[in-house]
Design a protein around this motif. Structure first.
Motif, mmCIF file in Angstrom:
data_model
loop_
_atom_site.group_PDB
_atom_site.id
_atom_site.type_symbol
_atom_site.label_atom_id
_atom_site.label_comp_id
_atom_site.label_asym_id
_atom_site.label_seq_id
_atom_site.Cartn_x
_atom_site.Cartn_y
_atom_site.Cartn_z
ATOM 1 N N LYS A 195 -0.923 1.537 9.148
ATOM 2 C CA LYS A 195 -1.437 2.585 7.874
ATOM 3 C C LYS A 195 -0.054 3.241 7.459
ATOM 4 C CE LYS A 195 -5.837 2.379 7.725
ATOM 5 N NZ LYS A 195 -5.675 0.938 7.366
ATOM 6 N N ASN A 196 -0.246 3.800 6.480
ATOM 7 C CA ASN A 196 0.765 4.754 6.019
ATOM 8 C C ASN A 196 0.455 6.115 6.229
ATOM 9 O OD1 ASN A 196 2.760 2.864 4.476
ATOM 10 N ND2 ASN A 196 0.803 2.046 3.427
ATOM 11 N N GLU A 197 1.344 6.990 6.573
ATOM 12 C CA GLU A 197 1.009 8.260 6.760
ATOM 13 C C GLU A 197 1.973 9.146 5.675
ATOM 14 O OE1 GLU A 197 0.755 9.112 11.691
ATOM 15 O OE2 GLU A 197 2.732 9.091 10.902
ATOM 16 N N ILE A 198 1.344 10.280 5.399
ATOM 17 C CA ILE A 198 1.678 10.924 4.347
ATOM 18 C C ILE A 198 2.082 12.408 4.961
ATOM 19 C CG2 ILE A 198 1.096 12.345 2.317
ATOM 20 C CD1 ILE A 198 -1.098 10.292 1.846
ATOM 21 N N PHE A 199 3.299 12.937 4.883
ATOM 22 C CA PHE A 199 3.661 14.154 5.240
ATOM 23 C C PHE A 199 4.232 15.122 4.325
ATOM 24 C CE2 PHE A 199 4.302 11.417 8.892
ATOM 25 C CZ PHE A 199 3.950 12.034 9.924
ATOM 26 N N GLU A 245 -0.684 7.187 -6.304
ATOM 27 C CA GLU A 245 -1.612 8.256 -6.148
ATOM 28 C C GLU A 245 -1.160 9.509 -6.200
ATOM 29 O OE1 GLU A 245 -4.807 7.355 -2.998
ATOM 30 O OE2 GLU A 245 -5.693 8.788 -3.951
ATOM 31 N N LEU A 246 -0.053 9.690 -5.245
ATOM 32 C CA LEU A 246 0.165 11.210 -5.053
ATOM 33 C C LEU A 246 0.806 11.744 -6.638
ATOM 34 C CD1 LEU A 246 1.959 10.858 -1.605
ATOM 35 C CD2 LEU A 246 -0.173 12.309 -2.193
ATOM 36 N N LYS A 286 0.767 -1.292 -0.006
ATOM 37 C CA LYS A 286 -0.026 -0.117 0.015
ATOM 38 C C LYS A 286 0.988 1.301 -0.057
ATOM 39 C CE LYS A 286 -4.528 -0.715 -0.035
ATOM 40 N NZ LYS A 286 -5.414 -0.011 -0.608
ATOM 41 N N VAL A 324 0.165 4.263 -2.317
ATOM 42 C CA VAL A 324 0.116 5.779 -1.988
ATOM 43 C C VAL A 324 0.914 6.690 -2.947
ATOM 44 C CG1 VAL A 324 0.398 7.361 -0.117
ATOM 45 C CG2 VAL A 324 -0.595 5.424 0.456
ATOM 46 N N PHE A 343 6.215 14.897 -1.036
ATOM 47 C CA PHE A 343 5.759 14.168 -0.133
ATOM 48 C C PHE A 343 6.586 12.971 0.509
ATOM 49 C CE2 PHE A 343 2.023 15.546 -2.732
ATOM 50 C CZ PHE A 343 1.360 16.088 -1.693
#
Lengths: 345, 345
Positions: free
Chosen positions: B336-340, B180-181, B173, B177, B301
Motif C-alpha cells: 500500500k501507499n503511505e501518506i505523510f 486525490e490529495l 495507485k 493518491v 504531502f
DNA sequence: CTGAAAGCGCTTACAG
DNA sequence: CTGAAAGCGCTTACAG
C-alpha cells in the motif's frame, strides 16, 4: 554459521558449562577465567544459537498472559491478529501465549479485569501484556504476583510498579494530523465541528487537544465551534445530535470525528438534510462504515492508529524481556498515525 | 507444548524415521503404515518443532542470495534494513543471506547485474531475491541455475521462468493518491504541473497514468499542464527547469513530483521567484529534503511506497518456499501507499 | 520396507 | 570453583 559454545570452551580451555556460567553471569567462576572466556567470546562475536536454546527450553517454556477486552469490533480483532502473528513466530522457540478476555461493561469491567488477572495467577505466567483501565485495584493486582512479573500495558495505559513499558498511539498527534488535513482542505479558513465519544475520556481529550492546538497555530481563521457533539459512540445519538446541529448551523465546513463511531449517524442525518455547503470530514480508525464512506466521498480521510502493530509490539516486548532481560529503551512506545483516503485503502 | 515425532511414532507403532518419511513423502513406506501415521498426525495436529529442525539444519543451511543495486540513497537503505530484519529473525533457524551489490550505471548495469548473478552461482545459493532491470539476458541468467532455484523479484519486476513472485508497490495507485490529495486541496479546480524523472521510465509512467486518470475522473476543472518537467533526478536540472517554467507560468496551483528528486531544485527556484499563488506540492518517497520541506510547509504531502516491508517480504517469501515449498498465493504482491504530512512524520 | 543411533547447540541437574 | 553427561526434537547416514 557462527561459532559454538563448545568451540569457545575449547579455545578458553574450559567446559561448556563454564562458558555458560560466564555468559549468564552465574556465580562460581574464577574472575580470571571469566575474563579469559569473555575475551574470546568478544573476539569471535559469539552469541548463543537460538534453536539450541529453544530446544532446551521445551522443558520450561515462558508463558505470556495476554488480557484483552472482549469487544468484537474490528479494532480489537486487529490487535489480536498482531498478538497472534508474533506468537506464531515464537511458538517453537519456547514461548507460549495464554489469552484472557474480559467483558467490557461500563460498571463491572474493573471486576472482570481483576478476574482475568486472577485467572492468569492461577495458571502461572511469566509476563503479562494487558489492555486495562487505569484503576488502582487493577494496578495492585498486577503488582501482587510472587515473584513479581513484568507487565506491558498497551493501547490504554495503566500505571503499576511492575510495568516495564506502555505501547500505544500518539493520540495528541492524531488530533494534530486531523487539523493539518482540514487546514489544507479549507485553505486555512472556515468553521469546524468536533464530534467525540465524550469529553471525559482521556483518549478523546488528547486528540481534541492536539487538534485545537495545531489548528490555532496554523491559522487564526479556522474556527472550532464551541459545541462539541458527544455521541457516546452511539449511532442514534450521533444521528439525532448532528441532524439538529447541522440543521441549525448551515455554516459548517468540516467535521472532525475523534472517535471511530458516529459516521453512520452522520450519513443518515446528511441524507435527510439539504445542506448547502460541501462538508469535509476527517474520521478516526478504520471500520466498515469508514471504508464505505471513504469510497463514496462522504469522508475525506481517516486517521488510524496501528492496532496490529501495537499488539505485535506488546508481545515482542515481553519476549525480549523474558529471554534477554532487556527492558525497552523507552517507557512509552508510541506508534505513528496512518492516513487513509479512498485511493490508498 | 505440542506433541513430538517420538510420541507420534510410539502411537503408530513405528520409528521416528518412519514418521519422518511419511511427513515428507519419502519413498519406502508401506501404504497402510503411511495411512496409519497420517491419521495420528492429523488427529494430534502434529507439526514438526522448528527448533529441532533448525538444529539439524546447521549442517546444511539454506542460503538466499540477495541482489541489490549499490545506490546509497535512503530508499535502498530501507530496503536493506527490511531484508536484514528478516535475516536476523531466521539467522539461527538455518537460513543464511548472501548479499551482492551491483553498480547502477546507465550503460553497464546489465553487465553488472549479470556479474552479481554469476557470483551467486559460484557461491551456490538455494534461492535469489533480486532487484533487476527487465532484461532478457538477466532473465536467462536467472533461469540458468542447475538445479533451478526459485527467484523472487522485488521493487522492479523482471520476468523469468523460475520466478515465483514479484513484490512491489502499487505505482498506479500511488499516482491516484497524489491526484486525490490535490483535488481535495484545490477543491476540484486549478492547474497542475507534473515533475518526473523521465517520461520513458516504467515506474514514472505508471504513476503519471494513475494520477491523470483519477484527476479526470474526479473533476473536469483540474487541468494538467501539457508540459511535464523531466528532471532526470538531477537537482540542478530541476532548479533550472522549474525556475524557467514557473517564471513563465504564474497560474500553477499544484505540483506533483512523481519522483523523490527535484524538491531541492524546486525550493531553490521558489526562493528566487516571487510567485504570487500558494503552490500545493505532493512529493514521492521520504528522503531528508522531503522531511525538511514537509516541516517548513513547502511540501504538503508525500506518498511513500514501503521499501522496508518490500525487502522484508521478499526474504520471507524465499524462506517460505525453501522451508515449506510454499509458493505465495499471488504472483504479484503489492504494498500500500503511505501518506505523510508534517504531523505524522 | 524399517529402525537404531549419532549429532545439531544449548542448559541443567549432579558429582566432585 | 569446575566439568561430564543427559536430553530438548529433529534429520540423516547407515545397517538390515
Amino acid at each position: 554459521m557462527g561459532i559454538t559454545s563448545a568451540e569457545i570452551a575449547k579455545l578458553a580451555n574450559v567446559s561448556r558449562t563454564t562458558v555458560h556460567r560466564v555468559i549468564y553471569h552465574k556465580p562460581n567462576v574464577k574472575p580470571e577465567v571469566a575474563a579469559r572466556v569473555n575475551d574470546i567470546i568478544e573476539q569471535y562475536e559469539y552469541s548463543p544459537n537460538l534453536a539450541g536454546k529453544a530446544l532446551v527450553k521445551q522443558n520450561n517454556v515462558d508463558v505470556i498472559g495476554v488480557i484483552l477486552p472482549k469487544i468484537t469490533n474490528g479494532f480489537y480483532e486487529q490487535v489480536k491478529q498482531g498478538v497472534k502473528s508474533v506468537s506464531k513466530e515464537y511458538q517453537d522457540l519456547g514461548i507460549e501465549i495464554r489469552y484472557e478476555y474480559y467483558e467490557y461493561i461500563e460498571q463491572f469491567s474493573v471486576e472482570n479485569q481483576l478476574k482475568a488477572i486472577d485467572n492468569l495467577k492461577m495458571i502461572g505466567v511469566d509476563a503479562i501484556a494487558i489492555v486495562a483501565d487505569a484503576n488502582e485495584r487493577i494496578a495492585e493486582a498486577l503488582d501482587s504476583f510472587k515473584p513479581q512479573i513484568p507487565i506491558v500495558s498497551f493501547i490504554s495505559d495503566i500505571d503499576c510498579k511492575s510495568k516495564i513499558c506502555f505501547i500505544g498511539n500518539e493520540l495528541y498527534k492524531s488530533g494534530a494530523v486531523a487539523a493539518e488535513l482540514i487546514s489544507k482542505m479549507l485553505n486555512d479558513s472556515g468553521n469546524v465541528l468536533l464530534v467525540a465519544t465524550s469529553l471525559n475520556m482521556a483518549a478523546q481529550i488528547d486528540r481534541i487537544k492536539g487538534f485545537k492546538e495545531y489548528l490555532s497555530e496554523v491559522s487564526s481563521k479556522l474556527y472550532v465551534n464551541k459545541t462539541t457533539i458527544e455521541n457516546y459512540d452511539n449511532e442514534d445519538v450521533a444521528y439525532q445530535e448532528l441532524k439538529k446541529f447541522l440543521g441549525e448551523n448551515p455554516n459548517i465546513d468540516a467535521i472532525y470525528f475523534s472517535t471511530a463511531y458516529g459516521l453512520a449517524g452522520y450519513a443518515k442525518a446528511m441524507g435527510e438534510l439539504k445542506y448547502q455547503k460541501k462538508i469535509r470530514v476527517i474520521a478516526s480508525d478504520l471500520i466498515p462504515i469508514t471504508r464505505e464512506l471513504l469510497g463514496n466521498g462522504m469522508v475525506d480521510f481517516t486517521i488510524c492508529q496501528q492496532p496490529f502493530e501495537e499488539g505485535a509490539l506488546a508481545i515482542r516486548t515481553c519476549v525480549n524481556y523474558l529471554t534477554k532481560k532487556k527492558k525497552p529503551k523507552m517507557v512509552e512506545i508510541l506508534t505513528k498515525n496512518e492516513i487513509f483516503c479512498s485511493q490508498n485503502l
